[in-house]
Design an enzyme around this catalytic site. Structure first.
Site, PDB file in Angstrom:
ATOM      1  N   CYS A   1     -30.922  -4.357 -26.427  1.00 43.99           N
ATOM      2  CA  CYS A   1     -30.669  -4.539 -25.001  1.00 43.99           C
ATOM      3  C   CYS A   1     -29.639  -3.566 -24.439  1.00 43.99           C
ATOM      4  O   CYS A   1     -29.709  -3.207 -23.261  1.00 43.99           O
ATOM      5  CB  CYS A   1     -30.305  -5.986 -24.691  1.00 43.99           C
ATOM      6  SG  CYS A   1     -28.678  -6.517 -25.268  1.00 43.99           S
ATOM      7  N   ASP A   2     -28.705  -3.085 -25.258  1.00 44.20           N
ATOM      8  CA  ASP A   2     -27.698  -2.120 -24.775  1.00 44.20           C
ATOM      9  C   ASP A   2     -28.370  -0.885 -24.158  1.00 44.20           C
ATOM     10  O   ASP A   2     -27.845  -0.267 -23.226  1.00 44.20           O
ATOM     11  CB  ASP A   2     -26.797  -1.605 -25.902  1.00 44.20           C
ATOM     12  CG  ASP A   2     -26.431  -2.601 -26.965  1.00 44.20           C
ATOM     13  OD1 ASP A   2     -27.130  -3.620 -27.105  1.00 44.20           O
ATOM     14  OD2 ASP A   2     -25.458  -2.356 -27.687  1.00 44.20           O
ATOM     15  N   ALA A   3     -29.535  -0.540 -24.710  1.00 41.98           N
ATOM     16  CA  ALA A   3     -30.244   0.664 -24.265  1.00 41.98           C
ATOM     17  C   ALA A   3     -30.567   0.613 -22.779  1.00 41.98           C
ATOM     18  O   ALA A   3     -30.700   1.665 -22.125  1.00 41.98           O
ATOM     19  CB  ALA A   3     -31.530   0.841 -25.069  1.00 41.98           C
ATOM     20  N   LEU A   4     -30.670  -0.607 -22.226  1.00 48.76           N
ATOM     21  CA  LEU A   4     -31.070  -0.750 -20.830  1.00 48.76           C
ATOM     22  C   LEU A   4     -29.952  -0.354 -19.863  1.00 48.76           C
ATOM     23  O   LEU A   4     -30.196  -0.162 -18.667  1.00 48.76           O
ATOM     24  CB  LEU A   4     -31.559  -2.166 -20.557  1.00 48.76           C
ATOM     25  CG  LEU A   4     -32.784  -2.572 -21.395  1.00 48.76           C
ATOM     26  CD1 LEU A   4     -33.211  -4.000 -21.090  1.00 48.76           C
ATOM     27  CD2 LEU A   4     -33.960  -1.610 -21.189  1.00 48.76           C
ATOM     28  N   PHE A   5     -28.751  -0.217 -20.374  1.00 51.68           N
ATOM     29  CA  PHE A   5     -27.653   0.379 -19.591  1.00 51.68           C
ATOM     30  C   PHE A   5     -27.612   1.894 -19.774  1.00 51.68           C
ATOM     31  O   PHE A   5     -27.216   2.629 -18.864  1.00 51.68           O
ATOM     32  CB  PHE A   5     -26.319  -0.214 -20.050  1.00 51.68           C
ATOM     33  CG  PHE A   5     -25.099   0.394 -19.390  1.00 51.68           C
ATOM     34  CD1 PHE A   5     -24.574  -0.162 -18.233  1.00 51.68           C
ATOM     35  CD2 PHE A   5     -24.463   1.508 -19.925  1.00 51.68           C
ATOM     36  CE1 PHE A   5     -23.451   0.383 -17.622  1.00 51.68           C
ATOM     37  CE2 PHE A   5     -23.344   2.061 -19.321  1.00 51.68           C
ATOM     38  CZ  PHE A   5     -22.829   1.498 -18.165  1.00 51.68           C
TER      39      PHE A   5
END
Length: 338
Positions: free
Chosen positions: A126-130
């Site tokens: 989910c970090d990738a979505l930032f």
């Protein structure tokens, strides 16, 4: 904000959370700092902050970091596009455009399952979505080329379909957490969801509010916002495991700052009801500022990780400062700043 920004610049290469050497200037950790620092630079009546950022770009020839497909190494592109807007110098974004053009022409064939070959070549945590989607949204805005938006939408939807828990309106960090329980609660990592929540805002800022793409992100944003004010701790922060505050009493300022940022933005843009959401922002911001030392260091930033853990008053990280500066930029607007 100025106190914290100045401390961070003075201690840019400091080792405040136990790692052995400074982060590379193009690393995702610093990229998240720059996202907040650009917002502070726009508020400060002093171009030295812009100059500091521009110098980092020039020293690194405006390149993204080393891994071609990995979202973490794309994140610094957000700062490049923001500086391009100010200075109108095409060389600031040329390498970023070139790299994404390559990726779109050679899209990763990987599955989103954790542990499959080259799995982090797509946004399967989910970090990738930032890290990556806001770069694409910004490229779309400054170039007008819809290919950046289309690629971002298809990949973001794939990641959300995979990682978003519809019952809880929160994102799993990655596939490894789907079936895990922590003290009987599902594991939703605070900073991981903070990355997503701030990322949604940073994407929506680039899109036409009347577009169907904007509506897609707004729907997720509103669901998360509603959940977040339900689970804020009485002290004002959010627990490192969002549903397990009794098991994680220690404050954590990086995820919490991102929530303050996102919620304040929603009120400022007349998306969230002020009466309902403003108390959470106020309590959250007061909690964040209470963890700034007299020198200007933001404490209680959880070190690099992928799951709920520990944080300490004397440990910080550059991405926590970035989240704090992002939060401050919207809190300032909310309470009457320009």
């Amino acid at each position: 904000m100025q106190h914290v920004a100045d401390w961070q610049i003075a201690n840019f290469e400091g080792l405040y959370s136990g790692h052995k050497k400074p982060h590379h200037p193009l690393d995702w950790t610093n990229a998240a700092l720059y996202v907040g620092m650009v917002k502070w630079a726009a508020m400060a009546e002093d171009d030295s902050y812009y100059e500091w950022l521009k110098n980092i770009g020039e020293e690194n020839e405006w390149q993204l970091h080393k891994r071609k497909y990995h979202a973490d190494d794309h994140a610094v592109g957000q700062m490049y596009v923001d500086l391009f807007r100010k200075y109108k110098d095409e060389k600031m974004i040329a390498p970023t455009k070139e790299q994404f053009n390559f990726l779109m022409f050679h899209p990763s064939q990987s599955a989103l399952n954790w542990g499959t070959p080259y799995h982090q070549d797509r946004w399967n945590w989910c970090d990738a979505l930032f890290m990556a989607p806001p770069v694409l949204a910004k490229l779309y805005k400054v170039t007008g080329e819809k290919k950046y938006l289309d690629f971002m939408m298809s990949e973001f939807k794939a990641s959300t379909d995979f990682l978003f828990d519809k019952e809880e309106s929160l994102y799993y960090r990655d596939e490894r957490y789907f079936d895990k329980l922590d003290n009987g609660t599902k594991v939703f990592w605070s900073r991981g969801n903070g990355w997503v929540f701030a990322g949604l805002v940073n994407i929506m800022n680039e899109l036409d509010p009347k577009s169907e793409e904007y509506a897609y992100f707004l729907d997720i944003y509103k669901k998360m916002a509603k959940k977040l004010i339900e689970i804020q701790t009485p002290e004002g922060h959010w627990a490192m495991s969002l549903l397990g505050q009794e098991f994680y009493p220690t404050p954590e300022t990086s995820g919490s700052s991102f929530y303050v940022y996102g919620l304040a933005w929603g009120i400022n843009n007349s998306i969230l009801d002020k009466e309902t959401y403003e108390p959470a922002v106020k309590k959250g911001w007061n909690a964040m500022t209470s963890h700034v030392t007299k020198d200007g260091m933001l404490g209680y930033v959880q070190p690099i990780g992928a799951a709920p853990g520990k944080a300490w008053p004397d440990k910080t990280e550059v991405y926590g400062t970035g989240a704090f500066l992002s939060a401050g930029s919207e809190v300032y607007k909310l309470y009457g700043g320009e």
